[in-house]
Enzyme design. Structure first.
Site, PDB file in Angstrom:
ATOM      1  N   ASN A  17       0.830  -1.213   0.000  1.00 38.93           N
ATOM      2  CA  ASN A  17       0.000   0.000   0.000  1.00 38.93           C
ATOM      3  C   ASN A  17       0.860   1.257   0.000  1.00 38.93           C
ATOM      4  O   ASN A  17       1.936   1.273   0.584  1.00 38.93           O
ATOM      5  CB  ASN A  17      -0.932   0.008   1.211  1.00 38.93           C
ATOM      6  CG  ASN A  17      -1.879  -1.173   1.192  1.00 38.93           C
ATOM      7  OD1 ASN A  17      -2.002  -1.841   0.162  1.00 38.93           O
ATOM      8  ND2 ASN A  17      -2.522  -1.451   2.300  1.00 38.93           N
ATOM      9  N   VAL A  18       0.319   2.285  -0.617  1.00 36.01           N
ATOM     10  CA  VAL A  18       1.050   3.558  -0.703  1.00 36.01           C
ATOM     11  C   VAL A  18       0.391   4.616   0.179  1.00 36.01           C
ATOM     12  O   VAL A  18       0.764   5.780   0.147  1.00 36.01           O
ATOM     13  CB  VAL A  18       1.121   4.040  -2.177  1.00 36.01           C
ATOM     14  CG1 VAL A  18       1.912   3.075  -3.030  1.00 36.01           C
ATOM     15  CG2 VAL A  18      -0.276   4.263  -2.768  1.00 36.01           C
ATOM     16  N   ASP A  19      -0.609   4.203   0.986  1.00 36.82           N
ATOM     17  CA  ASP A  19      -1.430   5.188   1.697  1.00 36.82           C
ATOM     18  C   ASP A  19      -0.838   5.703   3.011  1.00 36.82           C
ATOM     19  O   ASP A  19      -1.366   6.647   3.606  1.00 36.82           O
ATOM     20  CB  ASP A  19      -2.847   4.631   1.936  1.00 36.82           C
ATOM     21  CG  ASP A  19      -2.867   3.307   2.691  1.00 36.82           C
ATOM     22  OD1 ASP A  19      -2.000   3.094   3.565  1.00 36.82           O
ATOM     23  OD2 ASP A  19      -3.772   2.492   2.426  1.00 36.82           O
TER      24      ASP A  19
ATOM     25  N   HIS B 221       5.808  -0.483  -2.712  1.00 39.01           N
ATOM     26  CA  HIS B 221       5.320   0.282  -3.872  1.00 39.01           C
ATOM     27  C   HIS B 221       5.397   1.792  -3.667  1.00 39.01           C
ATOM     28  O   HIS B 221       4.723   2.543  -4.357  1.00 39.01           O
ATOM     29  CB  HIS B 221       3.880  -0.146  -4.222  1.00 39.01           C
ATOM     30  CG  HIS B 221       3.798  -1.561  -4.730  1.00 39.01           C
ATOM     31  ND1 HIS B 221       2.623  -2.270  -4.849  1.00 39.01           N
ATOM     32  CD2 HIS B 221       4.770  -2.415  -5.160  1.00 39.01           C
ATOM     33  CE1 HIS B 221       2.877  -3.482  -5.319  1.00 39.01           C
ATOM     34  NE2 HIS B 221       4.164  -3.602  -5.507  1.00 39.01           N
TER      35      HIS B 221
ATOM     36  N   CYS C 290      11.358  14.221  -8.384  1.00 42.24           N
ATOM     37  CA  CYS C 290      11.547  14.821  -9.708  1.00 42.24           C
ATOM     38  C   CYS C 290      11.970  13.733 -10.682  1.00 42.24           C
ATOM     39  O   CYS C 290      12.836  12.912 -10.359  1.00 42.24           O
ATOM     40  CB  CYS C 290      12.619  15.901  -9.616  1.00 42.24           C
ATOM     41  SG  CYS C 290      13.130  16.503 -11.229  1.00 42.24           S
TER      42      CYS C 290
ATOM     43  N   CYS D 194      16.046  14.998 -11.829  1.00 47.44           N
ATOM     44  CA  CYS D 194      17.208  14.956 -10.923  1.00 47.44           C
ATOM     45  C   CYS D 194      16.994  13.997  -9.760  1.00 47.44           C
ATOM     46  O   CYS D 194      17.907  13.725  -8.997  1.00 47.44           O
ATOM     47  CB  CYS D 194      17.550  16.349 -10.411  1.00 47.44           C
ATOM     48  SG  CYS D 194      16.323  17.000  -9.258  1.00 47.44           S
TER      49      CYS D 194
ATOM     50  N   CYS E 229      10.159  20.832 -10.652  1.00 44.98           N
ATOM     51  CA  CYS E 229      11.340  20.944  -9.798  1.00 44.98           C
ATOM     52  C   CYS E 229      12.131  22.179 -10.244  1.00 44.98           C
ATOM     53  O   CYS E 229      11.994  22.638 -11.385  1.00 44.98           O
ATOM     54  CB  CYS E 229      12.172  19.678 -10.012  1.00 44.98           C
ATOM     55  SG  CYS E 229      13.659  19.554  -9.040  1.00 44.98           S
TER      56      CYS E 229
ATOM     57  N   ASN F 191      -8.456 -12.698   4.477  1.00 43.42           N
ATOM     58  CA  ASN F 191      -9.056 -12.098   3.283  1.00 43.42           C
ATOM     59  C   ASN F 191     -10.562 -12.327   3.307  1.00 43.42           C
ATOM     60  O   ASN F 191     -11.037 -13.247   3.962  1.00 43.42           O
ATOM     61  CB  ASN F 191      -8.450 -12.731   2.016  1.00 43.42           C
ATOM     62  CG  ASN F 191      -8.575 -11.825   0.800  1.00 43.42           C
ATOM     63  OD1 ASN F 191      -9.674 -11.471   0.380  1.00 43.42           O
ATOM     64  ND2 ASN F 191      -7.445 -11.430   0.238  1.00 43.42           N
TER      65      ASN F 191
HETATM   66  P1  OAD Z   1      -6.225  -5.969  -4.717  1.00 45.62           P
HETATM   67  O1  OAD Z   1      -7.262  -4.941  -4.976  1.00 45.62           O
HETATM   68  O2  OAD Z   1      -5.730  -6.765  -5.867  1.00 45.62           O
HETATM   69  O3  OAD Z   1      -6.753  -7.010  -3.629  1.00 45.62           O
HETATM   70  C1  OAD Z   1      -7.354  -6.597  -2.442  1.00 45.62           C
HETATM   71  C2  OAD Z   1      -7.703  -7.848  -1.660  1.00 45.62           C
HETATM   72  O4  OAD Z   1      -8.220  -7.446  -0.414  1.00 45.62           O
HETATM   73  C3  OAD Z   1      -8.761  -8.740  -2.318  1.00 45.62           C
HETATM   74  O5  OAD Z   1      -8.293 -10.087  -2.307  1.00 45.62           O
HETATM   75  C4  OAD Z   1      -9.987  -8.570  -1.420  1.00 45.62           C
HETATM   76  O6  OAD Z   1     -10.754  -9.765  -1.335  1.00 45.62           O
HETATM   77  C5  OAD Z   1      -9.340  -8.247  -0.098  1.00 45.62           C
HETATM   78  N1  OAD Z   1     -10.169  -7.440   0.829  1.00 45.62           N
HETATM   79  C6  OAD Z   1     -10.993  -6.413   0.539  1.00 45.62           C
HETATM   80  N2  OAD Z   1     -11.500  -5.881   1.657  1.00 45.62           N
HETATM   81  C7  OAD Z   1     -10.976  -6.579   2.698  1.00 45.62           C
HETATM   82  C8  OAD Z   1     -11.109  -6.522   4.116  1.00 45.62           C
HETATM   83  N3  OAD Z   1     -11.887  -5.628   4.711  1.00 45.62           N
HETATM   84  N4  OAD Z   1     -10.408  -7.416   4.865  1.00 45.62           N
HETATM   85  C9  OAD Z   1      -9.615  -8.333   4.285  1.00 45.62           C
HETATM   86  N5  OAD Z   1      -9.451  -8.435   2.947  1.00 45.62           N
HETATM   87  C10 OAD Z   1     -10.117  -7.579   2.160  1.00 45.62           C
HETATM   88  O7  OAD Z   1      -5.030  -5.235  -3.938  1.00 45.62           O
HETATM   89  P2  OAD Z   1      -3.506  -5.696  -3.763  1.00 45.62           P
HETATM   90  O8  OAD Z   1      -3.394  -7.162  -3.651  1.00 45.62           O
HETATM   91  O9  OAD Z   1      -2.958  -4.866  -2.678  1.00 45.62           O
HETATM   92  O10 OAD Z   1       0.139  -1.974  -7.437  1.00 45.62           O
HETATM   93  O11 OAD Z   1      -2.914  -5.229  -5.142  1.00 45.62           O
HETATM   94  C11 OAD Z   1      -1.538  -5.345  -5.367  1.00 45.62           C
HETATM   95  C12 OAD Z   1      -1.043  -4.242  -6.266  1.00 45.62           C
HETATM   96  O12 OAD Z   1      -1.847  -4.182  -7.456  1.00 45.62           O
HETATM   97  C13 OAD Z   1      -1.203  -2.843  -5.679  1.00 45.62           C
HETATM   98  O13 OAD Z   1      -0.153  -2.500  -4.799  1.00 45.62           O
HETATM   99  C14 OAD Z   1      -1.190  -1.987  -6.899  1.00 45.62           C
HETATM  100  C15 OAD Z   1      -2.143  -2.783  -7.756  1.00 45.62           C
HETATM  101  O14 OAD Z   1      -2.057  -2.608  -9.113  1.00 45.62           O
HETATM  102  C16 OAD Z   1       0.596  -0.896  -8.102  1.00 45.62           C
HETATM  103  O15 OAD Z   1      -0.067   0.106  -8.267  1.00 45.62           O
HETATM  104  C17 OAD Z   1       1.996  -1.058  -8.584  1.00 45.62           C
END
Ligand code: OAD
Length: 249
Positions: free
Chosen positions: A105-107, A122, A130, A133, A151, A216
């Site tokens: 996560n980036v949050d 990520h 920038c 640079c 920049c 999950n």
């Molecule tokens: P996804 O959106 O692919 O998956 C989110 C997962 O969280 C799913 O399997 C849902 O079932 C589960 N979920 C949703 N709500 C939940 C909750 N309250 N409790 C538990 N599980 C829950 O997100 P990521 O796997 O994080 O990359 O995605 C990976 C990467 O794909 C991200 O970092 C991003 C994206 O493209 C980049 O932007 C490079």
């Protein structure tokens, strides 16, 4: 709240202070705070095309659009707070002698909840850099305002996140692999486990002999490999697990 959550005796027995624990988180852990996930019916990638918004080529082709999209996501993040899942992981950190939190996560919500040493695979949407640079910007005050800002060197400013096709921060991924290889217990929380290399980490942990549990809402790509799948919201399951940490002391 805990009705229906079943945790095996094996997993409970592993929650001792001296266990080496790694937690990998994905978008799902922040869903209960109000951050949209990427996949699934309500996911960002259902409404937006990643190749138009989350690649370097997209930024160069349409910097204004990409910048605005990140500003929109920043606005969401600015208005929300960590949820009980993030908070429970702080209890994890305080309980285990060796604890590593790796996130896709980036949050920045893990930091906000009080976690130290978060490995951000990520990047972080609250930060910028920038493209010319490489100067990093925590705040945009010193930049030349614009959409996107510039920049002092004349380069465009971009969010300090990893886009598709880009390398992950090398120190972060190296550390993530190392700790996954030597942990006793690995949790994969709120990730669809489809984006590599992050998705390889639970598999590496498993291959190296760790007990792997996932949290999950639904089964994922790695459910057939892990030792235990805890189905439900991370904001309910992780606080529930904290009770067993206290008992295990
Ligand atoms: P996804 O959106 O692919 O998956 C989110 C997962 O969280 C799913 O399997 C849902 O079932 C589960 N979920 C949703 N709500 C939940 C909750 N309250 N409790 C538990 N599980 C829950 O997100 P990521 O796997 O994080 O990359 O995605 C990976 C990467 O794909 C991200 O970092 C991003 C994206 O493209 C980049 O932007 C490079």
């Amino acid at each position: 709240m805990s009705r229906g959550i079943e945790v095996s005796d094996r997993l409970k027995s592993l929650l001792t202070k001296d266990a080496r624990v790694v937690v990998l988180t994905g978008a799902g852990i922040s869903a209960e705070s109000g951050v949209p996930t990427f996949r699934g019916e309500e996911g960002l990638w259902k409404k937006f095309r990643p190749e138009e918004l989350a690649t370097f080529d997209a930024f160069m082709a349409n910097p204004e659009l990409v910048w605005e999209w990140y500003q929109y996501r920043r606005k969401i993040i600015h208005e929300i707070k960590p949820n009980p899942g993030h908070v429970a992981l702080v209890d994890f950190q305080n309980h285990f002698d060796e604890f590593h939190l790796i996130t896709q996560n980036v949050d920045g919500l893990h930091h906000q909840a009080g976690l130290r040493n978060v490995v951000e695979l990520h990047g972080n949407i609250r930060k910028n850099k920038c493209i010319q640079c490489g100067k990093k910007y925590e705040s945009l005050e010193e930049t030349i305002q614009g959409t996107p800002p510039e920049c002092r060197c004349g380069g465009k400013i971009r969010p300090d996140v990893v886009w598709f096709g880009e390398m992950l921060p090398q120190d972060a991924i190296r550390h993530a692999f190392e700790v996954s290889e030597r942990c006793d217990l690995f949790f994969s929380v709120g990730t669809s486990a489809v984006v590599h290399p992050a998705a390889s980490l639970p598999l590496i942990a498993k291959r190296s002999g760790a007990f792997v549990a996932e949290v999950n809402l639904e089964p994922t790509e790695i459910s057939h490999v892990v030792d235990e799948t805890l189905l439900g919201k991370s904001g309910e399951i992780l606080p529930y697990l904290v009770k067993f940490l206290k008992c295990a002391d």
